[in-house]
Design a protein around this motif. Structure first.
Motif, mmCIF file in Angstrom:
data_model
loop_
_atom_site.group_PDB
_atom_site.id
_atom_site.type_symbol
_atom_site.label_atom_id
_atom_site.label_comp_id
_atom_site.label_asym_id
_atom_site.label_seq_id
_atom_site.Cartn_x
_atom_site.Cartn_y
_atom_site.Cartn_z
ATOM 1 N N ILE A 349 41.415 37.392 38.815
ATOM 2 C CA ILE A 349 41.131 38.763 38.381
ATOM 3 C C ILE A 349 39.786 38.814 37.664
ATOM 4 C CG2 ILE A 349 41.904 40.626 36.857
ATOM 5 C CD1 ILE A 349 44.772 39.705 37.398
ATOM 6 N N TYR A 350 39.517 37.803 36.833
ATOM 7 C CA TYR A 350 38.243 37.782 36.111
ATOM 8 C C TYR A 350 37.067 37.672 37.067
ATOM 9 C CZ TYR A 350 34.362 36.029 33.332
ATOM 10 O OH TYR A 350 33.138 35.837 32.766
ATOM 11 N N ASP A 351 37.202 36.846 38.122
ATOM 12 C CA ASP A 351 36.125 36.713 39.102
ATOM 13 C C ASP A 351 35.826 38.047 39.776
ATOM 14 O OD1 ASP A 351 35.857 34.061 38.494
ATOM 15 O OD2 ASP A 351 37.142 33.357 40.132
ATOM 16 N N MET A 352 36.880 38.810 40.132
ATOM 17 C CA MET A 352 36.652 40.123 40.749
ATOM 18 C C MET A 352 35.994 41.066 39.753
ATOM 19 S SD MET A 352 40.016 40.780 43.128
ATOM 20 C CE MET A 352 41.163 40.652 41.768
ATOM 21 N N TRP A 353 36.424 41.027 38.493
ATOM 22 C CA TRP A 353 35.828 41.888 37.475
ATOM 23 C C TRP A 353 34.370 41.521 37.247
ATOM 24 C CZ3 TRP A 353 33.654 40.643 32.755
ATOM 25 C CH2 TRP A 353 33.370 41.708 31.904
ATOM 26 N N GLN A 354 34.065 40.213 37.224
ATOM 27 C CA GLN A 354 32.699 39.778 36.988
ATOM 28 C C GLN A 354 31.792 40.187 38.146
ATOM 29 O OE1 GLN A 354 31.892 38.427 34.172
ATOM 30 N NE2 GLN A 354 29.722 38.098 34.596
ATOM 31 N N LEU A 383 37.577 50.472 34.712
ATOM 32 C CA LEU A 383 38.443 49.504 35.378
ATOM 33 C C LEU A 383 39.034 50.024 36.673
ATOM 34 C CD1 LEU A 383 40.419 47.990 32.380
ATOM 35 C CD2 LEU A 383 38.520 46.981 33.631
ATOM 36 N N SER A 384 38.799 51.320 37.008
ATOM 37 C CA SER A 384 39.427 51.862 38.210
ATOM 38 C C SER A 384 39.006 51.129 39.474
ATOM 39 C CB SER A 384 39.123 53.364 38.320
ATOM 40 O OG SER A 384 37.720 53.587 38.296
ATOM 41 N N PRO A 385 37.722 50.728 39.660
ATOM 42 C CA PRO A 385 37.397 49.942 40.872
ATOM 43 C C PRO A 385 38.186 48.638 40.923
ATOM 44 C CG PRO A 385 35.404 50.794 39.855
ATOM 45 C CD PRO A 385 36.504 51.035 38.882
ATOM 46 N N LEU A 386 38.353 47.998 39.766
ATOM 47 C CA LEU A 386 39.113 46.749 39.733
ATOM 48 C C LEU A 386 40.563 46.980 40.135
ATOM 49 C CD1 LEU A 386 39.452 43.764 39.008
ATOM 50 C CD2 LEU A 386 39.797 44.463 36.637
ATOM 51 N N VAL A 387 41.140 48.077 39.614
ATOM 52 C CA VAL A 387 42.523 48.395 39.968
ATOM 53 C C VAL A 387 42.643 48.640 41.459
ATOM 54 C CG1 VAL A 387 44.406 50.035 39.616
ATOM 55 C CG2 VAL A 387 43.016 49.284 37.674
ATOM 56 N N ARG A 388 41.659 49.361 42.029
ATOM 57 C CA ARG A 388 41.699 49.635 43.479
ATOM 58 C C ARG A 388 41.573 48.327 44.266
ATOM 59 N NH1 ARG A 388 38.435 54.087 41.894
ATOM 60 N NH2 ARG A 388 36.552 52.937 42.465
ATOM 61 N N GLN A 389 40.715 47.395 43.797
ATOM 62 C CA GLN A 389 40.559 46.127 44.511
ATOM 63 C C GLN A 389 41.850 45.312 44.471
ATOM 64 O OE1 GLN A 389 37.138 43.902 43.298
ATOM 65 N NE2 GLN A 389 35.762 45.671 43.367
ATOM 66 N N VAL A 390 42.486 45.291 43.304
ATOM 67 C CA VAL A 390 43.751 44.558 43.210
ATOM 68 C C VAL A 390 44.797 45.186 44.114
ATOM 69 C CG1 VAL A 390 45.627 43.915 41.648
ATOM 70 C CG2 VAL A 390 43.266 43.752 40.868
ATOM 71 N N ALA A 391 44.864 46.539 44.152
ATOM 72 C CA ALA A 391 45.825 47.210 45.023
ATOM 73 C C ALA A 391 45.533 46.914 46.490
ATOM 74 C CB ALA A 391 45.793 48.715 44.766
ATOM 75 N N GLU A 392 44.244 46.927 46.858
ATOM 76 C CA GLU A 392 43.870 46.625 48.248
ATOM 77 C C GLU A 392 44.255 45.182 48.601
ATOM 78 O OE1 GLU A 392 42.370 47.252 52.054
ATOM 79 O OE2 GLU A 392 42.817 48.669 50.434
ATOM 80 N N LEU A 393 44.017 44.264 47.666
ATOM 81 C CA LEU A 393 44.375 42.867 47.911
ATOM 82 C C LEU A 393 45.886 42.720 48.074
ATOM 83 C CD1 LEU A 393 43.577 39.874 48.027
ATOM 84 C CD2 LEU A 393 43.761 39.799 45.538
ATOM 85 N N THR A 394 46.650 43.430 47.249
ATOM 86 C CA THR A 394 48.108 43.374 47.369
ATOM 87 C C THR A 394 48.568 43.922 48.713
ATOM 88 O OG1 THR A 394 48.289 43.651 44.973
ATOM 89 C CG2 THR A 394 50.251 44.069 46.273
ATOM 90 N N ARG A 395 47.960 45.045 49.164
ATOM 91 C CA ARG A 395 48.319 45.635 50.457
ATOM 92 C C ARG A 395 48.008 44.674 51.598
ATOM 93 N NH1 ARG A 395 45.860 47.816 54.472
ATOM 94 N NH2 ARG A 395 43.828 47.675 53.431
ATOM 95 N N GLU A 396 46.850 44.007 51.528
ATOM 96 C CA GLU A 396 46.493 43.058 52.585
ATOM 97 C C GLU A 396 47.466 41.884 52.627
ATOM 98 O OE1 GLU A 396 42.518 41.897 51.934
ATOM 99 O OE2 GLU A 396 41.632 43.841 52.469
ATOM 100 N N VAL A 397 47.877 41.419 51.472
ATOM 101 C CA VAL A 397 48.839 40.312 51.437
ATOM 102 C C VAL A 397 50.154 40.729 52.074
ATOM 103 C CG1 VAL A 397 50.209 38.855 49.903
ATOM 104 C CG2 VAL A 397 47.787 39.186 49.437
ATOM 105 N N LYS A 398 50.612 41.971 51.780
ATOM 106 C CA LYS A 398 51.864 42.448 52.373
ATOM 107 C C LYS A 398 51.732 42.558 53.884
ATOM 108 C CE LYS A 398 53.522 45.012 48.338
ATOM 109 N NZ LYS A 398 53.883 46.337 47.790
ATOM 110 N N GLU A 399 50.580 43.068 54.361
ATOM 111 C CA GLU A 399 50.378 43.182 55.811
ATOM 112 C C GLU A 399 50.368 41.810 56.470
ATOM 113 O OE1 GLU A 399 46.813 45.346 56.321
ATOM 114 O OE2 GLU A 399 47.675 47.307 55.797
ATOM 115 N N LEU A 400 49.723 40.840 55.832
ATOM 116 C CA LEU A 400 49.705 39.491 56.398
ATOM 117 C C LEU A 400 51.103 38.898 56.466
ATOM 118 C CD1 LEU A 400 46.521 37.995 54.672
ATOM 119 C CD2 LEU A 400 46.799 38.573 57.087
ATOM 120 N N ARG A 401 51.896 39.132 55.437
ATOM 121 C CA ARG A 401 53.267 38.622 55.454
ATOM 122 C C ARG A 401 54.076 39.295 56.565
ATOM 123 N NH1 ARG A 401 54.726 38.514 48.953
ATOM 124 N NH2 ARG A 401 53.448 36.676 48.417
#
Length: 443
Positions: A349-354, A383-401
């Motif tokens: 999370i810190y790497d994405m924020w940085q 922090l809203s862009p970070l929240v959107r990135q985390v949500a997008e990453l979560t969605r991609e993980v669900k799609e991959l599964r």
């Protein structure tokens, strides 16, 4: 006289070694290729040297050093004797060959009951013995250290007991009018002034830091007078505390201390070795050489008190103090029901924020030489862009599964179809074979 005898012995051994070396050179000269001796004379000389070496090697009175040298000489002379005999007799006489073989066989055969083992086994046994010896020496050193520590502690107890006994003689000396010849400590004027300016708690802490276990009375004075080093330490400690030297706990230790109850703090202090209260005396004691023991006891007490940690993460923390670790062990007070990311997830999370923060300029840069420029307030990061990135990453993980699950089901269907196809192929082959057999019988 002992040194003289040792020098004489060393000189005699050195002289014997030199004489032996010259004798070996003398014998070797006769067998040299440039020797003027004839073939038969050389053979006789080689036989003589071989027999002398054999006599020494098998002697019961010769030293081990002489026997070892003789055995080495036999190994060198044996082939020489056989070579000279072969050259002189033209291989028509094998007397010398049999003689050398018999000697080598005798000296190269171990006794029947000898338990010498192989060289590797001997080396392993020696190494094992060396290891045991080293362990024994290490244990002896540890025992010596413990005994030395015990003796040192015993001496401290004896010194303090002697001081208390000497102090108890004061009333008797006064009653009998006996002259007081006991040594008394008289502090320099600056040390005495500094001591008088300290509180009773601080004085207690200084005395305990030096190892004194009694009251601050005449016995303490006599104890200081019994050692110049002890008196010097006392003066330095008093001056340091009176000059404002104080122990300052690190943030992690302070938080751990604050998380403890008064009873738990007192137990931790007792465990560290201080018998005073939670006051300025404790601070002086810690400052004067007991910081490590105090901090270790406080941290141990905080862990024993059940202050939880969440190194692997949690979705809901209990209310109260918890361990965190930005710069070592740290305590955080929170109301509970907080989510804690594990170290690995936190770093991602810190790497994405940085990465997102690098595209922004949080601080203004005043021009060079502008002394009137006021340091600007840091820009609040959205922090809203970070929240959107985390949500997008979560969605991609669900799609991959989900895609992986579809692939697994598709593979199972293909495997079943292949099994059915293989079974049908076998059935058609069997029918064709039966028909061919029927045609053959009809023909």
């Amino acid at each position: 006289q002992q040194d003289l005898i040792s020098n004489l012995q060393e000189g005699a051994v050195a002289a014997a070694n030199v004489a032996r070396q010259f004798r070996q050179a003398y014998d070797s000269l006769a067998l040299n290729d440039n020797s003027p001796l004839g073939a038969y004379e050389k053979l006789l000389e080689a036989r003589r040297q071989f027999d002398e070496a054999y006599t020494t090697a098998t002697s019961s009175t010769a030293t081990d050093t002489d026997k070892t040298a003789a055995e080495q000489l036999l190994q060198q002379l044996g082939p020489t004797v056989v070579q000279l005999a072969s050259a002189y007799f033209a291989n028509s006489d094998r007397t010398d060959y049999d003689r050398v073989r018999a000697v080598f066989d005798q000296l190269g055969t171990l006794p029947i009951n000898a338990d010498l083992g192989t060289a590797d086994q001997q080396l392993q046994a020696a190494q094992a013995q060396l290891g045991e010896l080293q362990k024994a020496r290490a244990e002896a050193a540890r025992i010596g250290e413990r005994q030395y520590g015990a003796i040192g502690s015993l001496k401290d107890v004896m010194d303090q007991s002697y001081a208390v006994w000497q102090a108890a003689l004061t009333p008797l000396l006064q009653l009998t009018g006996t002259a007081d010849n006991r040594p008394h400590y008289s502090a320099p004027a600056a040390v005495q002034t500094a001591w008088d300016g300290l509180s009773a708690d601080q004085q207690h802490g200084i005395a305990r830091a030096m190892g004194w276990g009694g009251d601050i009375d005449e016995a303490f004075n006599l104890w200081l007078a019994s050692s110049t080093q002890r008196a010097a330490t006392f003066g330095a400690d008093v001056t340091a505390i009176a000059s404002g030297a104080r122990y300052g706990a690190s943030e992690s230790v302070q938080r751990a201390w604050d998380a403890l109850t008064e009873a738990q703090r007192l137990a931790a202090v007792r465990g560290a070795g201080y018998d005073g209260g939670l006051d300025a005396g404790l601070n002086a004691w810690v400052k004067l050489g007991h910081q490590a023991a105090f901090e270790a006891a406080v941290r141990a007490a905080a862990h024993t008190a059940g202050v939880p940690g969440f190194a692997v993460g949690t979705m809901s923390t209990p209310p109260g103090a918890v361990w965190v670790g930005e710069k070592g062990p740290e305590l955080l007070w929170q109301g509970g029901a907080a989510a804690v990311a594990s170290s690995a997830d936190s770093m991602r999370i810190y790497d994405m924020w940085q990465s997102a923060a690098n595209d922004r300029l949080p601080y203004g840069i005043p021009s060079v030489g502008d002394r009137s420029a006021v340091t600007p307030t840091p820009e609040r990061f959205d922090l809203s862009p970070l929240v959107r990135q985390v949500a997008e990453l979560t969605r991609e993980v669900k799609e991959l599964r989900a895609e992986r699950s579809k692939d697994a089901r598709r593979k199972e269907a293909l495997d079943e179809q292949a099994i059915i196809t293989n079974a049908a192929g076998h059935e058609r082959t069997e029918i064709a074979l039966r028909r061919q057999r029927d045609r053959d019988r009809a023909a």
